[in-house]
Every structure is written in structure tokens, then in C-alpha cells.
Design a protein around this motif. Sequence first.
Motif, PDB file in Angstrom:
ATOM      1  N   SER A 299      12.962   2.243  10.954  1.00 51.41           N
ATOM      2  CA  SER A 299      11.265   2.655  11.910  1.00 51.41           C
ATOM      3  C   SER A 299      11.629   0.509  11.630  1.00 51.41           C
ATOM      4  CB  SER A 299      10.379   3.220  11.720  1.00 51.41           C
ATOM      5  OG  SER A 299      10.824   4.012  11.581  1.00 51.41           O
ATOM      6  N   TYR A 300      10.586  -0.232  12.635  1.00 50.54           N
ATOM      7  CA  TYR A 300      10.008  -0.945  12.352  1.00 50.54           C
ATOM      8  C   TYR A 300       8.394  -0.414  12.490  1.00 50.54           C
ATOM      9  CZ  TYR A 300      14.386  -3.249  12.544  1.00 50.54           C
ATOM     10  OH  TYR A 300      15.206  -3.904  12.663  1.00 50.54           O
ATOM     11  N   GLY A 301       7.514  -0.956  11.850  1.00 52.54           N
ATOM     12  CA  GLY A 301       6.073  -0.399  11.872  1.00 52.54           C
ATOM     13  C   GLY A 301       5.971   1.015  12.673  1.00 52.54           C
TER      14      GLY A 301
ATOM     15  N   GLU B 278      10.698   3.935  16.069  1.00 48.63           N
ATOM     16  CA  GLU B 278      11.720   4.528  15.157  1.00 48.63           C
ATOM     17  C   GLU B 278      12.766   4.050  16.616  1.00 48.63           C
ATOM     18  OE1 GLU B 278      12.082   8.493  14.971  1.00 48.63           O
ATOM     19  OE2 GLU B 278      12.734   8.343  12.489  1.00 48.63           O
ATOM     20  N   VAL B 279      13.392   3.274  15.338  1.00 48.38           N
ATOM     21  CA  VAL B 279      14.567   2.279  16.154  1.00 48.38           C
ATOM     22  C   VAL B 279      16.384   3.353  16.167  1.00 48.38           C
ATOM     23  CG1 VAL B 279      15.874   0.632  16.263  1.00 48.38           C
ATOM     24  CG2 VAL B 279      14.081   0.052  16.498  1.00 48.38           C
ATOM     25  N   LEU B 280      16.603   4.177  14.884  1.00 48.24           N
ATOM     26  CA  LEU B 280      17.352   4.280  14.547  1.00 48.24           C
ATOM     27  C   LEU B 280      16.853   5.889  14.452  1.00 48.24           C
ATOM     28  CD1 LEU B 280      20.092   2.279  12.913  1.00 48.24           C
ATOM     29  CD2 LEU B 280      19.789   2.803  15.168  1.00 48.24           C
TER      30      LEU B 280
ATOM     31  N   GLY C   5      26.743   1.162  24.535  1.00 53.24           N
ATOM     32  CA  GLY C   5      25.430   1.865  24.741  1.00 53.24           C
ATOM     33  C   GLY C   5      24.667   1.131  25.371  1.00 53.24           C
ATOM     34  N   PRO C   6      23.138   1.185  26.177  1.00 50.59           N
ATOM     35  CA  PRO C   6      22.713   0.687  26.616  1.00 50.59           C
ATOM     36  C   PRO C   6      21.916  -0.615  25.455  1.00 50.59           C
ATOM     37  CG  PRO C   6      21.816   2.449  26.660  1.00 50.59           C
ATOM     38  CD  PRO C   6      23.175   2.651  26.467  1.00 50.59           C
ATOM     39  N   SER C   7      21.874  -1.895  26.506  1.00 50.15           N
ATOM     40  CA  SER C   7      20.847  -2.884  25.566  1.00 50.15           C
ATOM     41  C   SER C   7      19.260  -2.620  24.594  1.00 50.15           C
ATOM     42  CB  SER C   7      20.646  -3.711  26.003  1.00 50.15           C
ATOM     43  OG  SER C   7      19.765  -4.717  25.244  1.00 50.15           O
ATOM     44  N   GLY C   8      18.916  -2.425  23.069  1.00 46.41           N
ATOM     45  CA  GLY C   8      18.161  -1.885  22.688  1.00 46.41           C
ATOM     46  C   GLY C   8      18.644  -0.509  22.307  1.00 46.41           C
ATOM     47  N   SER C   9      19.469  -0.077  22.461  1.00 45.42           N
ATOM     48  CA  SER C   9      19.706   1.584  21.724  1.00 45.42           C
ATOM     49  C   SER C   9      19.448   1.679  20.176  1.00 45.42           C
ATOM     50  CB  SER C   9      20.947   1.736  23.203  1.00 45.42           C
ATOM     51  OG  SER C   9      22.051   1.343  22.382  1.00 45.42           O
ATOM     52  N   GLY C  10      19.691   0.534  19.305  1.00 47.71           N
ATOM     53  CA  GLY C  10      19.959   0.224  18.434  1.00 47.71           C
ATOM     54  C   GLY C  10      21.548   0.298  17.394  1.00 47.71           C
ATOM     55  N   LYS C  11      22.495  -0.586  18.690  1.00 45.10           N
ATOM     56  CA  LYS C  11      23.563  -1.042  17.687  1.00 45.10           C
ATOM     57  C   LYS C  11      23.466  -1.978  16.843  1.00 45.10           C
ATOM     58  CE  LYS C  11      25.061  -1.651  22.361  1.00 45.10           C
ATOM     59  NZ  LYS C  11      23.693  -1.752  22.916  1.00 45.10           N
ATOM     60  N   SER C  12      23.332  -3.496  16.946  1.00 42.66           N
ATOM     61  CA  SER C  12      23.069  -4.173  16.138  1.00 42.66           C
ATOM     62  C   SER C  12      22.374  -3.317  15.515  1.00 42.66           C
ATOM     63  CB  SER C  12      22.104  -5.223  16.245  1.00 42.66           C
ATOM     64  OG  SER C  12      22.629  -5.447  17.289  1.00 42.66           O
ATOM     65  N   THR C  13      21.142  -2.565  15.184  1.00 42.71           N
ATOM     66  CA  THR C  13      20.261  -2.361  13.642  1.00 42.71           C
ATOM     67  C   THR C  13      21.217  -1.086  12.964  1.00 42.71           C
ATOM     68  OG1 THR C  13      18.527  -2.639  15.376  1.00 42.71           O
ATOM     69  CG2 THR C  13      18.412  -1.432  13.409  1.00 42.71           C
ATOM     70  N   MET C  14      22.141  -0.136  13.397  1.00 44.09           N
ATOM     71  CA  MET C  14      23.062   0.292  12.313  1.00 44.09           C
ATOM     72  C   MET C  14      24.035  -1.060  12.276  1.00 44.09           C
ATOM     73  SD  MET C  14      26.267   1.761  13.344  1.00 44.09           S
ATOM     74  CE  MET C  14      26.754   1.057  14.628  1.00 44.09           C
TER      75      MET C  14
END
Length: 242
Positions: free
Chosen positions: A12-14, A17-19, A36-45
Motif C-alpha cells: 500500500s501507498y498510504g 492498496e496497489v498489491l 496486464g494493464p498499466s497500473g495493475s501493480g506489475k512494477s511494484t511486484m
Amino acid sequence: MPILEISGLRKSYGSTEVLRGVDLHVNAGELVCVIGPSGSGKSTMLRCCNLLETPSGGRIFANGHDVTSAMVDINRLRQDIGMVFQQFNLYPHLTALDNVSLALRKVQRRTNAEAEALAQAALEQVGLGAKARSFPAELSGGQQQRVGIARAVALKPHVILFDEPTSALDPELVEDVLNVMRDLRQRGMTMLVVTHEMAFAHAAADRVVFMDGGVVVEQGTAADVFENPRETRTQSFLARYG
Ligand code: ADP
Ligand code: MG
């Protein structure tokens, strides 16, 4: 035993909840593509796997070691888990050889001669043996990204994470980089690759993982996911991008 095992990963960022509980694993020698689409959390994962981001919950095991443990040795971790970035992230003031040899000298504490020999071999593996003395600005985007791959490979990691490695490249340079990745797979390298190159994922991946909204919606063999997607979200994504 999987080389990389992610279970219930949350970030989560603040209050965002991203993942939201990501489960996925990569076995030794596998090439797993994440789409997966942009913003789905791939980079964060991916970034959670080598602690460029701190997970908010869940577990990640790399080669049997708990990445999320307070006891983790982050230097060790980043040698075991290589990373290749969309924007290459090379040092502009260092030659290709020095970009590749830096961590060999500073992190692995090898002698200059040893580090340079290993770096030269890694550059040769990506077809850039003759460009060792070039600076990033003297190389094409595709060549810069191959230096980025050589830098990861030189540390002999257990797994390499790729975050959209060809998205910043001119279309005619994409295939050179994908070929280096195909070659790595042939050599048995374990790879987790976030990509929008659907033809590459379809043809080269052992397994494909579709993420949306911070979770894994569907995963399976490339044939399962591309030719017979079960989930409507996968179907509509593939209809748009596939
Ligand atoms: P993808 O790689 O699938 O496009 P990301 O992992 O980059 O997705 O981002 C997932 C979501 O997390 C996006 O909504 C993004 O805006 C948000 N996000 C990513 N990094 C941060 C950050 N450092 N602070 C706040 N929000 C972030
Ligand atoms: Mg991304």
C-alpha cells in the motif's frame, strides 16, 4: 523448489492498496511473463522482490531465503536477484565495461582484473564485446539495454527480473533485446519478465501470468492464457493488446 515464490504479497501507498495479495512462483530455468494493464501493480511486484519497495504484507522467498525477513542481507539479495529496468539505468559517465564491472568490484569485492574479465565475458554474451569502451550515449537504446542485461548476468544471479525491458526502445531495436533474452533462456537462466510484447510472451514463456487490479487474475501455460483465457478480464485485455 521454486527459485522465486511470492505469496499473499501486499503493498500500500498510504491508503491506496496497489498489491492485494499476489501469489506467483518461478521454477528453476523457467521464463515466466507477466502481462496486464498499466497500473495493475506489475512494477511494484517486481520491485518488492529485491526490496526496492518494502512489502506491506505477505512473503517472498528467493532461493529459499525469506526476502521479507528483518534478517535479510540486502547486498546478498541484490546479487541473487538481478534486475533489468525499462530505462536501462546505466551510469552515463561510465563505459559499458565499467557499468558491468562496478558491482563485481564494489559489491563482490573482486580484483579489477577479475571484474573486468567477467564483465567482458558478460558483454560478449549479449553481443557487445566490441563496445566495452563505449559510453552509454555512444550506444543505441537496444545496445544500452543489452549492457543492462550484461550487468545483471555478470553477477550470476539465481533469477533476473525484467521490467518492460523493450518498452523504451525504437521498434527496430526490440528484437535484438528479445533475442538476448531467448538466448539466456536457452542457457537455463530463470527469468520473470513484465512485458507488453505479446508475441514474445506467447512464443517464449513457459508460463504467463495476467495481473489486474493488484492481483493475479489468471495464470497458465502461454497456450492456456493466450489461446484459451478463462477469465473475462483476461479476454478483454487480450482483445485490446493481443
Ligand atoms: P504497472 O507496472 O502495472 O503499470 P505499477 O506497479 O507501476 O503498475 O503501479 C501500480 C499502482 O501503484 C499505480 O496506480 C501507481 O500510480 C501506484 N504507485 C506506484 N508507485 C507508487 C508510489 N511510489 N507512490 C504512490 N503510488 C504509487
Ligand atoms: Mg510498470
